[in-house]
Design an enzyme around this catalytic site. Structure first.
Site, PDB file in Angstrom:
ATOM      1  N   LEU A  61       0.842  -1.196   0.000  1.00  0.00           N
ATOM      2  CA  LEU A  61       0.000   0.000   0.000  1.00  0.00           C
ATOM      3  C   LEU A  61       0.877   1.245   0.000  1.00  0.00           C
ATOM      4  O   LEU A  61       0.871   2.044   0.933  1.00  0.00           O
ATOM      5  CB  LEU A  61      -0.946  -0.005   1.202  1.00  0.00           C
ATOM      6  N   GLY A  62       1.647   1.392  -1.072  1.00  0.00           N
ATOM      7  CA  GLY A  62       2.454   2.589  -1.254  1.00  0.00           C
ATOM      8  C   GLY A  62       1.726   3.582  -2.131  1.00  0.00           C
ATOM      9  O   GLY A  62       0.494   3.627  -2.169  1.00  0.00           O
ATOM     10  N   ARG A  63       2.496   4.390  -2.859  1.00  0.00           N
ATOM     11  CA  ARG A  63       1.883   5.419  -3.704  1.00  0.00           C
ATOM     12  C   ARG A  63       0.931   4.816  -4.721  1.00  0.00           C
ATOM     13  O   ARG A  63      -0.202   5.270  -4.893  1.00  0.00           O
ATOM     14  CB  ARG A  63       2.974   6.216  -4.412  1.00  0.00           C
ATOM     15  N   ILE A  64       1.407   3.788  -5.437  1.00  0.00           N
ATOM     16  CA  ILE A  64       0.575   3.183  -6.474  1.00  0.00           C
ATOM     17  C   ILE A  64      -0.583   2.420  -5.848  1.00  0.00           C
ATOM     18  O   ILE A  64      -1.727   2.486  -6.329  1.00  0.00           O
ATOM     19  CB  ILE A  64       1.421   2.268  -7.371  1.00  0.00           C
ATOM     20  N   ARG A  77       4.369  -4.423   5.869  1.00  0.00           N
ATOM     21  CA  ARG A  77       5.184  -4.605   7.068  1.00  0.00           C
ATOM     22  C   ARG A  77       4.656  -3.804   8.254  1.00  0.00           C
ATOM     23  O   ARG A  77       4.838  -4.183   9.400  1.00  0.00           O
ATOM     24  CB  ARG A  77       6.633  -4.201   6.770  1.00  0.00           C
ATOM     25  N   ARG A  87       6.078  -6.433  -9.987  1.00  0.00           N
ATOM     26  CA  ARG A  87       7.207  -7.045 -10.669  1.00  0.00           C
ATOM     27  C   ARG A  87       6.904  -8.522 -10.852  1.00  0.00           C
ATOM     28  O   ARG A  87       6.281  -9.151  -9.994  1.00  0.00           O
ATOM     29  CB  ARG A  87       8.506  -6.881  -9.856  1.00  0.00           C
ATOM     30  N   ASP A 113       0.604  -7.917 -15.945  1.00  0.00           N
ATOM     31  CA  ASP A 113       1.323  -6.966 -16.785  1.00  0.00           C
ATOM     32  C   ASP A 113       2.823  -7.196 -16.732  1.00  0.00           C
ATOM     33  O   ASP A 113       3.559  -6.632 -17.533  1.00  0.00           O
ATOM     34  CB  ASP A 113       1.007  -5.526 -16.338  1.00  0.00           C
ATOM     35  N   GLU A 149      11.013 -11.314 -19.210  1.00  0.00           N
ATOM     36  CA  GLU A 149      10.362 -10.449 -20.201  1.00  0.00           C
ATOM     37  C   GLU A 149      11.296 -10.181 -21.376  1.00  0.00           C
ATOM     38  O   GLU A 149      12.492  -9.970 -21.174  1.00  0.00           O
ATOM     39  CB  GLU A 149       9.961  -9.118 -19.542  1.00  0.00           C
ATOM     40  N   HIS A 186       3.870  -5.450 -20.125  1.00  0.00           N
ATOM     41  CA  HIS A 186       4.510  -4.498 -19.207  1.00  0.00           C
ATOM     42  C   HIS A 186       4.234  -3.053 -19.651  1.00  0.00           C
ATOM     43  O   HIS A 186       5.142  -2.284 -19.974  1.00  0.00           O
ATOM     44  CB  HIS A 186       6.017  -4.746 -19.126  1.00  0.00           C
TER      45      HIS A 186
END
Length: 329
Positions: free
Chosen positions: A169-172, A192, A248, A272, A277, A295
């Site tokens: 649950l960061g910025r994105i 965490r 990722r 994605d 890749e 991606h």
């Protein structure tokens, strides 16, 4: 006869069109960039392609920086080939492909482009989730093939009312939640530490997977998150659960995922990013219950231009003041 771009790189760099006072060393370009983005970089810096460096190894002595994208690897061996290397700038938020510890040891700065791509990645996450639940790619093929003339298309699933778990649950992750809230979903998150947000926190990923219908991955890559989604997590998610990965490829054990999709352990996945890749000969390419994208989380004209501008500002600031704007190292 020497190619024009090699001759230009051997000359003293032009003065910066940004402030007219600083002289910048040439940059090594690692990876493929949209034409407009590359043109913007070349308007400020002399650029050397990897192919040109292979043709003329002496160019290594001129290179002061690397500009790359987050899905390319910058190894310790490459850094050691460039004696004047001072900064590595990636166009993207992820930097797990860069040998960070080696960069630290050599005193090489590393920067990324956070925030400017958050909205685009969040849009794709929600779009791929809807495409998976409503079976949009299959529906498109159904109409194109003429099958609709013979029978109605099978039912899909609604997003409304689903329990959604965010891994990272960061910025994105927060941008994704903002776009999901209008669908009246029940949001949880795994991380965490507990954050000051109104959503339920889990400190166990299998426990959250057992609670939710949808697992969305938006966490960083790297050793700490490698294969955190494995057979145990997928079994806990269950036969009605789906996975969306815009983080990722390394965060999912792809072999476990393929087995879970093929056996019905989970219902489906929208991906994605992948462990390797471009995606090669993988069972994912033939499974009917997956939605695949190459991606493209940040791949909009607007976002890629904003990423390039921030990367350029990082480079200009570093070469003129010794300080980057968004440093990682």
């Amino acid at each position: 006869m020497m190619a024009p771009e090699l001759a230009a790189a051997r000359q003293e760099p032009e003065k910066s069109p940004v402030d007219g006072s600083s002289v910048f060393p040439p940059l090594l370009k690692v990876g493929v960039f949209p034409e407009a983005v590359e043109a913007r970089f070349r308007s400020v810096f002399a650029m050397i392609d990897e192919e040109a460096l292979e043709q003329d190894p002496a160019l290594a002595a001129l290179i002061g920086g690397i500009v790359t994208r987050s899905n390319y690897r910058i190894t310790a061996e490459l850094m050691d080939r460039l004696p004047r290397l001072r900064i590595i700038t990636t166009n993207g938020v992820g930097y797990d492909g860069i040998a960070l510890e080696h960069a630290r040891q050599r005193g090489i700065a590393v920067t990324n482009t956070p925030d400017v791509l958050n909205k685009a990645v969040a849009e794709l996450a929600v779009g791929m989730l809807l495409a998976l639940l409503r079976r949009v790619p299959a529906a498109d093929s159904y109409v194109r093939s003429g099958a609709w003339e013979r029978s109605p298309f099978p039912l899909g699933a609604s997003l409304a009312g689903k329990k959604v778990g965010i891994v990272g649950l960061g910025r994105i992750g927060k941008e994704i939640v903002q776009r999901l809230v209008p669908f009246e979903v029940d949001v949880s998150y795994f991380g965490r530490a507990r954050q000051e947000v109104p959503w339920r926190h889990f400190d166990s990923l299998p426990a959250m997977a057992g609670h939710v219908d949808v697992l969305i991955l938006s966490c960083p890559g790297g050793a700490a998150t490698r294969h955190i989604v494995d057979a145990e997590v997928l079994h806990a998610l269950g036969p009605n659960g789906v996975v969306v990965n815009v983080a990722r490829g390394s965060v999912i054990n792809e072999a476990d995922l393929c087995q879970a999709l093929a056996s019905g352990t989970i219902q489906g996945a929208a991906l994605d990013v992948f462990e390797s890749e471009p995606l090669g000969e993988s069972p994912l390419r033939s499974l009917p219950n997956v939605v695949l994208a190459p991606h493209i989380g940040s791949a909009t004209h607007e976002t890629r231009q904003q990423m390039a501008e921030l990367a350029i500002r990082n480079l200009v600031s570093f070469f003129t003041t010794g300080r980057a704007i968004t440093p990682v190292v």
